[in-house]
Design a protein around this motif. Structure first.
Motif, PDB file in Angstrom:
ATOM      1  N   GLN A  88       0.867  -1.176   0.000  1.00  0.00           N
ATOM      2  CA  GLN A  88       0.000   0.000   0.000  1.00  0.00           C
ATOM      3  C   GLN A  88       0.906   1.228   0.000  1.00  0.00           C
ATOM      4  OE1 GLN A  88      -2.867  -0.072   3.170  1.00  0.00           O
ATOM      5  NE2 GLN A  88      -4.131   1.543   2.286  1.00  0.00           N
ATOM      6  N   ALA A  89       0.784   2.061  -1.029  1.00  0.00           N
ATOM      7  CA  ALA A  89       1.768   3.121  -1.199  1.00  0.00           C
ATOM      8  C   ALA A  89       1.183   4.279  -1.983  1.00  0.00           C
ATOM      9  CB  ALA A  89       3.008   2.574  -1.916  1.00  0.00           C
ATOM     10  N   LYS A 134       4.350   4.035 -11.709  1.00  0.00           N
ATOM     11  CA  LYS A 134       5.532   3.307 -12.171  1.00  0.00           C
ATOM     12  C   LYS A 134       6.356   2.798 -10.994  1.00  0.00           C
ATOM     13  CE  LYS A 134       9.845   4.039 -14.785  1.00  0.00           C
ATOM     14  NZ  LYS A 134      10.614   4.997 -15.620  1.00  0.00           N
ATOM     15  N   VAL A 135       6.588   3.647 -10.000  1.00  0.00           N
ATOM     16  CA  VAL A 135       7.379   3.242  -8.838  1.00  0.00           C
ATOM     17  C   VAL A 135       6.688   2.119  -8.075  1.00  0.00           C
ATOM     18  CG1 VAL A 135       8.233   4.004  -6.589  1.00  0.00           C
ATOM     19  CG2 VAL A 135       8.561   5.446  -8.601  1.00  0.00           C
ATOM     20  N   ILE A 136       5.373   2.228  -7.900  1.00  0.00           N
ATOM     21  CA  ILE A 136       4.635   1.188  -7.173  1.00  0.00           C
ATOM     22  C   ILE A 136       4.707  -0.138  -7.924  1.00  0.00           C
ATOM     23  CG2 ILE A 136       2.365   0.495  -6.315  1.00  0.00           C
ATOM     24  CD1 ILE A 136       1.764   3.501  -5.886  1.00  0.00           C
ATOM     25  N   VAL A 165      -2.222  -1.639  -3.679  1.00  0.00           N
ATOM     26  CA  VAL A 165      -3.227  -0.654  -3.257  1.00  0.00           C
ATOM     27  C   VAL A 165      -2.557   0.713  -3.189  1.00  0.00           C
ATOM     28  CG1 VAL A 165      -4.875   0.024  -1.475  1.00  0.00           C
ATOM     29  CG2 VAL A 165      -4.466  -2.409  -1.929  1.00  0.00           C
ATOM     30  N   GLY A 166      -3.047   1.664  -3.947  1.00  0.00           N
ATOM     31  CA  GLY A 166      -2.474   3.000  -3.948  1.00  0.00           C
ATOM     32  C   GLY A 166      -3.151   3.927  -2.957  1.00  0.00           C
ATOM     33  N   ARG A 167      -2.362   4.770  -2.321  1.00  0.00           N
ATOM     34  CA  ARG A 167      -2.903   5.914  -1.582  1.00  0.00           C
ATOM     35  C   ARG A 167      -3.171   6.996  -2.638  1.00  0.00           C
ATOM     36  NH1 ARG A 167      -0.863   6.850   4.151  1.00  0.00           N
ATOM     37  NH2 ARG A 167      -0.981   9.022   3.539  1.00  0.00           N
ATOM     38  N   MET A 168      -4.212   6.790  -3.408  1.00  0.00           N
ATOM     39  CA  MET A 168      -4.449   7.600  -4.593  1.00  0.00           C
ATOM     40  C   MET A 168      -5.947   7.792  -4.817  1.00  0.00           C
ATOM     41  SD  MET A 168      -1.702   5.791  -7.207  1.00  0.00           S
ATOM     42  CE  MET A 168      -1.912   6.974  -8.535  1.00  0.00           C
ATOM     43  N   GLY A 197       2.378  -6.992   5.080  1.00  0.00           N
ATOM     44  CA  GLY A 197       2.549  -5.954   4.078  1.00  0.00           C
ATOM     45  C   GLY A 197       3.258  -4.733   4.608  1.00  0.00           C
ATOM     46  N   ILE A 198       3.476  -3.787   3.698  1.00  0.00           N
ATOM     47  CA  ILE A 198       4.049  -2.490   4.058  1.00  0.00           C
ATOM     48  C   ILE A 198       3.156  -1.382   3.520  1.00  0.00           C
ATOM     49  CG2 ILE A 198       6.430  -3.276   4.264  1.00  0.00           C
ATOM     50  CD1 ILE A 198       6.939  -2.191   1.427  1.00  0.00           C
ATOM     51  N   HIS A 199       3.179  -0.252   4.221  1.00  0.00           N
ATOM     52  CA  HIS A 199       2.332   0.906   3.899  1.00  0.00           C
ATOM     53  C   HIS A 199       3.258   2.120   3.924  1.00  0.00           C
ATOM     54  CE1 HIS A 199      -1.664   3.141   4.454  1.00  0.00           C
ATOM     55  NE2 HIS A 199      -0.738   4.080   4.533  1.00  0.00           N
TER      56      HIS A 199
END
Length: 460
Positions: free
Chosen positions: A71-72, A92-94, A112-115, A398-400
């Motif tokens: 999640q990023a 792209k980075v995600i 999962v995007g913070r978007m 996971g990581i956030h």
């Protein structure tokens, strides 16, 4: 099927209004707010219930140790950054990180995007000092403007509608990129090979990149047409944000025509923050009735009994995939504070995803007053998070992380070795410091090394 149980019978989309609501703006006009809410309620949903159910199914696999959550995205999205290049570079980075983590885990990575909705931020104080002048605090572009004057800081309900339209534009572009060839596995791998070749830090990961390359060549040699395989050409990508501004979330809540359940159609996944997760509070009350997968931020002040109570309210059916607990404990305290939380939730029988937010517990202030984070502290918290789960026999799910695709200078160290004297060069965040693209990919390679050392996740 995850999300198939009936919703609570003592709940409605507006029942949160009878509970104490933290972090809500002081809107100057109730009439203007009501008009904005009515207009939002009549607009099409941003996401669909079936998509949220699919994410719940994939998160159930994470809870079982058969997948990993990435999640990023931005700390706080800016209306000004809803442009094609910025969205593309962040995505792209995600995608680069996801390919590296997939190889490290040997299991699917849920992206999962913070978007497309992270336009509001909780704040620790109602006022801030800017250039010697005391102003109402900036609460994100969904609420007010970051310009340093009193007029710009007045909460404006029409910004709720602007947030919806900016989220729509972001989602349209994300869907086009992730289904239209931009996410092709071979292309993303080529980006990572370029990172390894061009970066002194990246060259440490030449072995992993080479192994991924060998795996792709093996697939091609076996007769698998990498260009024709749909699973290698496009990806599932979901959106998330903190469900902070409750009028916005209520207005975008819809009853699903197939199941009769309510979904918050502003995003696939919503989370409740460290400042708003009171069991009797308005945010938990609102989220308990929507069937989206949910997250809960858990900070160093969290009491195990309170966390279990929040789990009980948000996940009474103990359904895998419903709830993700996002620990933000700090590098120096994660190995002390995380074990009693994990053990309490496990004893209570909640099959949650445990994710690590290594950003918020490691924020510091530079000599010139800028908020920053050390990449080494970020990685230290992730290492501590993994160590705890390894000792307890649980899956570090996971990581956030907060990141951008831009070449910013907001976090210290990492790829590029950003020093405190560099922070002013490209410090553009509207709130908290973010990893730049090189730092984020570097972090993914380090996490992949940790995951390769993990026991087989199928033990769950």
């Amino acid at each position: 099927m995850p999300g198939s149980t009936p919703g609570p019978t003592d709940w409605s989309p507006e029942s949160w209004r009878h509970r104490p609501a933290q972090q809500q703006p002081e809107w100057p006009s109730a009439e203007d707010l009501a008009r904005a809410e009515k207009r939002l309620a009549g607009l099409p949903p941003l996401v669909f219930a079936g998509e949220a159910r699919r994410l719940r199914q994939q998160l159930a696999e994470v809870a079982a140790g058969r997948a990993f959550l990435l999640q990023a995205g931005d700390c706080s999205e800016s209306f000004e950054d809803v442009v094609a290049d910025v969205i593309r570079d962040k995505l792209k980075v995600i995608l680069q990180m996801a390919v590296v983590l997939t190889y490290g885990t040997g299991v699917p990575v849920v992206k999962v995007g913070r978007m497309a909705g992270q336009f509001a931020k909780p704040r620790s104080a109602p006022l801030e000092v800017v250039d010697g002048e005391e102003l109402p605090v900036f609460r994100g572009h969904m609420v007010n403007d970051d310009a340093p004057n009193v007029r710009a800081r007045v909460p404006d309900p029409t910004r709720l509608l602007e947030a919806y339209h900016h989220a729509t534009a972001t989602l349209n572009l994300v869907r086009a990129f992730t289904k239209g060839g931009f996410a092709d596995l071979s292309q993303v791998h080529a980006w990572n090979l370029q990172f390894v070749a061009d970066s002194d830090a990246g060259q440490r990961y030449e072995r992993i990149a080479g192994e991924i390359d060998a795996a792709l060549r093996f697939m091609a040699a076996c007769g698998i047409d990498l260009g024709a395989e749909e699973a290698l050409h496009q990806v599932d990508f979901y959106t998330s944000h903190e469900a902070l501004i409750l009028p916005y979330e209520e207005a975008l809540t819809r009853r699903d025509s197939l199941t009769g359940q309510y979904y918050d159609c502003s995003a696939h996944m919503l989370w409740v923050g460290e400042r708003t997760r009171q069991p009797e509070g308005a945010h938990v009350e609102f989220l308990r009735g929507v069937q989206n997968p949910l997250g809960v931020k858990v900070g160093p002040g969290a009491d195990p009994a309170d966390v279990v109570e929040v789990c009980r309210r948000l996940d009474p059916g103990r359904e895998p995939g419903r709830l993700t607990l996002i620990a933000r404990l700090g590098a120096s305290r994660v190995e002390e504070l995380l074990p009693p939380l994990v053990e309490a939730v496990r004893r209570a029988g909640h099959p949650v995803v445990w994710a690590c937010d290594p950003m918020h517990g490691n924020t510091l202030t530079s000599a010139d007053g800028r908020k920053t984070r050390r990449v080494e502290d970020i990685m230290a918290e992730i290492r501590g998070f993994f160590a705890v789960h390894q000792r307890l026999g649980t899956w570090p799910g996971g990581i956030h992380v907060e990141l951008t695709g831009d070449d910013v200078t907001e976090c210290l160290g990492g790829a590029g070795a950003i020093a405190e004297s560099d922070l002013h060069l490209r410090y553009t965040t509207t709130c908290d410091p973010r990893l730049n693209g090189r730092q984020a990919v570097d972090l993914a390679f380090q996490v992949a090394d940790l995951l390769r050392a993990e026991p087989d996740p199928s033990r769950a």
